[in-house]
Design a protein around this motif. Structure first.
Motif, mmCIF file in Angstrom:
data_model
loop_
_atom_site.group_PDB
_atom_site.id
_atom_site.type_symbol
_atom_site.label_atom_id
_atom_site.label_comp_id
_atom_site.label_asym_id
_atom_site.label_seq_id
_atom_site.Cartn_x
_atom_site.Cartn_y
_atom_site.Cartn_z
ATOM 1 N N THR A 1 -0.676 -11.322 -2.290
ATOM 2 C CA THR A 1 -0.402 -10.049 -2.970
ATOM 3 C C THR A 1 -0.240 -10.268 -4.469
ATOM 4 O OG1 THR A 1 0.714 -9.219 -0.990
ATOM 5 C CG2 THR A 1 1.139 -8.063 -3.049
ATOM 6 N N GLU B 1 -0.465 -5.135 10.741
ATOM 7 C CA GLU B 1 -1.550 -4.626 9.902
ATOM 8 C C GLU B 1 -2.596 -5.719 9.638
ATOM 9 O OE1 GLU B 1 -1.932 -1.622 9.029
ATOM 10 O OE2 GLU B 1 0.019 -0.634 8.764
ATOM 11 N N LEU C 1 -4.755 -5.027 6.936
ATOM 12 C CA LEU C 1 -4.961 -4.820 5.512
ATOM 13 C C LEU C 1 -3.603 -4.717 4.826
ATOM 14 C CD1 LEU C 1 -7.817 -2.151 5.228
ATOM 15 C CD2 LEU C 1 -7.964 -4.579 4.620
ATOM 16 N N HIS C 2 -3.502 -5.292 3.648
ATOM 17 C CA HIS C 2 -2.329 -5.095 2.805
ATOM 18 C C HIS C 2 -2.851 -4.797 1.406
ATOM 19 C CE1 HIS C 2 1.873 -5.105 1.959
ATOM 20 N NE2 HIS C 2 1.752 -6.011 0.993
ATOM 21 N N GLY C 3 -1.947 -4.594 0.455
ATOM 22 C CA GLY C 3 -2.411 -4.272 -0.876
ATOM 23 C C GLY C 3 -1.319 -4.273 -1.914
ATOM 24 N N THR D 1 -6.782 -3.582 -2.077
ATOM 25 C CA THR D 1 -6.469 -3.941 -0.703
ATOM 26 C C THR D 1 -7.208 -5.221 -0.338
ATOM 27 O OG1 THR D 1 -8.246 -2.550 0.169
ATOM 28 C CG2 THR D 1 -6.056 -1.572 0.018
ATOM 29 N N SER E 1 -7.527 -8.408 3.112
ATOM 30 C CA SER E 1 -7.277 -8.730 4.508
ATOM 31 C C SER E 1 -6.043 -9.609 4.675
ATOM 32 C CB SER E 1 -8.482 -9.461 5.103
ATOM 33 O OG SER E 1 -9.617 -8.630 5.165
ATOM 34 N N GLU F 1 -5.199 0.694 -7.240
ATOM 35 C CA GLU F 1 -4.770 -0.029 -6.053
ATOM 36 C C GLU F 1 -5.815 -1.066 -5.678
ATOM 37 O OE1 GLU F 1 -4.387 2.749 -2.811
ATOM 38 O OE2 GLU F 1 -6.186 3.824 -3.436
ATOM 39 N N ARG G 1 0.845 -1.187 0.000
ATOM 40 C CA ARG G 1 0.000 0.000 0.000
ATOM 41 C C ARG G 1 0.882 1.239 0.000
ATOM 42 N NH1 ARG G 1 -3.548 -0.551 5.149
ATOM 43 N NH2 ARG G 1 -4.806 1.105 4.181
ATOM 44 N N HIS H 1 -3.660 -10.723 -6.151
ATOM 45 C CA HIS H 1 -4.398 -9.475 -6.291
ATOM 46 C C HIS H 1 -3.721 -8.511 -7.271
ATOM 47 C CE1 HIS H 1 -6.466 -10.941 -2.674
ATOM 48 N NE2 HIS H 1 -7.421 -10.091 -2.996
ATOM 49 N N THR I 1 -0.221 -1.697 -5.481
ATOM 50 C CA THR I 1 -0.474 -0.373 -6.052
ATOM 51 C C THR I 1 0.222 -0.240 -7.400
ATOM 52 O OG1 THR I 1 -0.418 0.517 -3.784
ATOM 53 C CG2 THR I 1 -0.393 2.101 -5.590
#
Length: 214
Positions: free
Chosen positions: A160, A119, A121-123, A143, A145, A141, A101, A163, A125
């Protein structure tokens, strides 16, 4: 016809090549895999040789081998070098797929740091590249869980990548229509390789005391 280049490594960079090669009005012109390529992921060079034989494959790993102005679009996917201004200024659009993120997790090992910080949340970008470290305006982006109590670094890394694959599929075809959004510098944190010693038991794929992962 728009010419595109991909710089980076592994399955995710290979997917970026596939997406770009399938776009109308775009040709995958040049691919520069990281050198050396990792042994724990698909080799980008082999994927390109098999699936995109018309693309120019530069195995030096050096962005400076891509002549400034040759490609209209450059996509960096887990590329391991800082790209210099000469190429940035000569490229119409240059983007980076970052496995974290932004702006909270700029720089090195964002997955490790997200878990180290507890954390939930991750994501991933996609952002424009400028001369800073992951500081360019955001194009897209995603995000999701994470669960620090049970997740290992390897779990969140693979999540990751899944996504980020969707993020590339959704954004690369629409780059010309997307309005970039500036990052909020008040939230910015950058992690450098010199800080890795502070990761503790999150410095590797798994914790030494791990009892299992999902």
């Amino acid at each position: 016809m728009k010419r595109a280049a991909v710089l980076g490594k592994g399955t995710l960079a290979a997917h970026a090549c596939d997406v770009l090669a399938g776009l109308d009005g775009t040709v995958l012109d040049t691919v520069i895999p990281n050198a050396p390529e990792p042994q724990w992921d698909a080799r980008l060079s082999e994927h390109v040789a098999q699936h995109h034989p018309d693309a120019r494959l530069l195995t030096s790993g050096d962005w400076r081998d891509l002549e400034p102005g040759r490609c209209d679009l450059v996509v960096s996917v887990l590329y391991d070098r800082i790209i210099g201004r000469a190429l940035i200024d000569a490229t119409t659009k240059m983007v980076n797929c970052h496995p974290g993120r932004l702006p909270q997790y700029r720089g090195a090992r964002p997955v490790n740091w997200a878990l180290r910080n507890g954390e939930h949340l991750h994501g991933a970008t996609l952002h424009l590249i400028d001369e800073g470290v992951d500081t360019g305006p955001i194009l897209g982006e995603v995000t999701f869980s994470i669960w620090p109590a049970i997740d290992e670094v390897r779990d969140v890394w693979h999540r990751t990548m899944r996504h980020a694959r969707l993020l590339l599929s959704d954004t690369l075809p629409n780059l010309d229509e997307i309005t970039p959004r500036r990052q909020d510098e008040a939230l910015a944190v950058t992690h450098y390789s010199r800080d890795n010693h502070r990761l503790g038991d999150r410095s590797d794929w798994t914790r030494a005391t791990s009892t299992g992962s999902t």
